[in-house]
Design an enzyme around this catalytic site. Sequence first.
Site, PDB file in Angstrom:
ATOM      1  N   HIS A  20      56.924  26.465  60.788  1.00  0.00           N
ATOM      2  CA  HIS A  20      57.253  25.890  59.484  1.00  0.00           C
ATOM      3  C   HIS A  20      58.759  25.747  59.337  1.00  0.00           C
ATOM      4  CE1 HIS A  20      53.349  27.853  59.294  1.00  0.00           C
ATOM      5  NE2 HIS A  20      53.023  26.994  58.359  1.00  0.00           N
ATOM      6  N   HIS A  63      26.897  45.693  40.599  1.00  0.00           N
ATOM      7  CA  HIS A  63      27.759  46.859  40.764  1.00  0.00           C
ATOM      8  C   HIS A  63      27.376  47.722  41.967  1.00  0.00           C
ATOM      9  CE1 HIS A  63      29.310  45.632  36.992  1.00  0.00           C
ATOM     10  NE2 HIS A  63      29.976  46.747  36.751  1.00  0.00           N
ATOM     11  N   GLU A  74      42.693  45.048  40.598  1.00  0.00           N
ATOM     12  CA  GLU A  74      42.450  45.703  41.891  1.00  0.00           C
ATOM     13  C   GLU A  74      43.313  45.097  43.002  1.00  0.00           C
ATOM     14  OE1 GLU A  74      40.082  44.344  39.990  1.00  0.00           O
ATOM     15  OE2 GLU A  74      38.917  46.048  39.252  1.00  0.00           O
ATOM     16  N   HIS A  95      56.547  20.844  56.119  1.00  0.00           N
ATOM     17  CA  HIS A  95      56.062  22.202  55.843  1.00  0.00           C
ATOM     18  C   HIS A  95      55.634  22.929  57.116  1.00  0.00           C
ATOM     19  CE1 HIS A  95      53.581  25.494  54.400  1.00  0.00           C
ATOM     20  NE2 HIS A  95      52.681  25.059  55.243  1.00  0.00           N
TER      21      HIS A  95
END
Length: 674
Positions: A37, A483, A421, A272
């Site tokens: 890049h 869950h 999280e 890029h």
Amino acid sequence: MTDNQTTLSKPMSVDDLCINAIRVLSMDAVQKADSGHPGTPMALAPLAYVLWGRHLRFNPANPGWLDRDRFVLSAGHASMLLYSVLYLTGYDLTLDDIKQFRQWESRTPGHPEYGHTAGVETTTGPLGQGFGNAVGMAVGEALLGTLFNRPDHQIIDHHTFFIASDGDMMEGVSHESASYAGHARLGKIIGFYDDNHITIEGNTSLTYSDDVQRRFEGYHWHVQRVDDANDLDAIDAAILAAKAEKERPSLIIVRSHIGFGSPHKHDTAEAHGSPLGVDEIKLTKQALGYPSLEPFYVAPDALAHWRNIGARGAPLESDWQKRYDAYKATNPDVAAELERRLRGDLLDGWEDLIPTFTAENGNVASRAASGVVLNAIAPRIPELVGGSADLSSSTNTIVTNAPSFGPDDHSGRNFHFGIREHGMGSIMNGMALHGGVIPYGATFLIFSDYMRPPIRLAAIMRLHVVYVYTHDSIGLGEDGPTHQPVEQLSTLRAVPNMTVIRPADASETAEAWRVTLKHRNGPVALALTRQKLGLIDRTKFAAASGLAHGAYVLADAPGGPPQVVLISSGSEVALILEAQQRLTKDGIRSRTVSMPSHELFAKETAEYRDSVLPHGVKRIAIEAAHPMSWYRWVGDDGVILGIERFGASAPYKEIYTHLGLTVDNLVETAKKLV
Ligand SMILES: Cc1ncc(C[n+]2csc(CCOP(=O)(O)OP(=O)(O)O)c2C)c(N)n1
């Protein structure tokens, strides 16, 4: 004039030579590797020049200097920007290393890798992770500074800089980390947003129209703009203003142009992620007025100037060292404690604090036992700091009577990561990288899925971080299939360098923490139950210290060698113990094996493993989870009782029965096998 010389209208200034050296090295390295890049290093070369040249406190001769400023290239694909600067300033990286960009075992891998290249502070590449790591490093700085600085001795006092691209900003983890950093008032973060309007698919207008300034102001960040990435003084002024801001983290939005200098690739997505091409590189060097077309050419003046910048580090560090020595002379105990923590040594005697569980404790969920152990050892392991993603009362991860880390107090060991999280995992990695702490983070095992990218990076970097994952199976009951983890244990076990431990009772939970704190070269995930577990009677069964081997024989049936081996982990160990009794009554000799950690067992000698799982004896494994990770241990003629569907919402004992995770099924299966 030789073929490689260009015609200069006027001699290039040393500043421009230095900046263009980064552009040239980046273009040429990517071209030689035929991958990489180039565009972003070319755009941000002036920013790097100002940052390293005028601000960053670093010493190439000692990349690990404690009070260095941290720099994180969150846009890890722009690695040639970092490698160029590391080479130019005089880190242990040569021009030949630059020429080996992206080659087998080179010191210049495609994306920066921690522990691989001097001066690389963290592994980046998965966008957004570096952002979170930078926040974690700033947490480390704030925490250690608050605990260890003394009024006349600011020995931990550094900034954390990062560069983030559009991709970093789009990734959700940047939101979680930025939100946390703004709330916690981590004023020593200085981030740059490379606002170049280009991603892989083209212009950002395809998909992205956030008002980044207002977004970050909303997070309580101090935000500035630099309209031209080539304006050295504007960048300098913005960094000065960011340093002057003590309360809020800073973001400097820098308008840049990807592939700067390239006549045909400037401002295009083509710059890029592909080499510019030999012809375009030539045109670019000419357009920049660079003195040579020779690949990897760095003008001696530029190299000398960069090396002078690097050489400022040694006196900076020795000045700090003098201050540190004075601090140490005045505060010998505090300094010794800091040094211990940075070395990663644990205080003697901490293991004496690990509690012993007895029948009098009654039935205890392993999450509850874990909370008891954590609180027992916490006073002697002050570097163990952490918390949960808003589930501390369920995960039992608060250290009682200890302060919380927050906006008004950076001394606390209890962390409130919020319902973030992913951010938690990424911040934990930054904390571990900063050093001096062992971070733990907790949530339900199912939500480990929300933090997979940092788990994987912790494993790649072999960081000592601890995941406390509770509610580890269908045993959580009524909350139902959303869950109840099924595939999480097997997939965590599949992560290289990861250690998963699923203890069977309170005694094993205590041993699990012992192993976890000693295990310094990779993350550990503890899988703990919501439901209560009986205590295994260690007068009848082997000691829980066997956990350190990953698997151990709990007991054989009397009367001769086993005809069948029953293996399990966690809550299902109770089932094999009951099945063993029933089989004994029915005249079948069975062995019970507790296997809390596949990874620890796999590291044992073949002799030990054979002693636990003897050849020629059929095996049955049972675990309330996907069976995938067990095939290795039961062999071709073994049987696994596991779960290959999602769970269900019901009282947990009923779910176990419906899914066939029962003593009856174990006994029946054993009889069929024998
Ligand atoms: C999590 C993640 N998703 C996807 C990628 C692949 N990828 C690498 S760079 C990039 C985006 C490039 O745009 P930008 O972030 O603006 O970088 P620039 O082009 O300005 O260098 C993508 C999608 C990645 N590295 N990480």
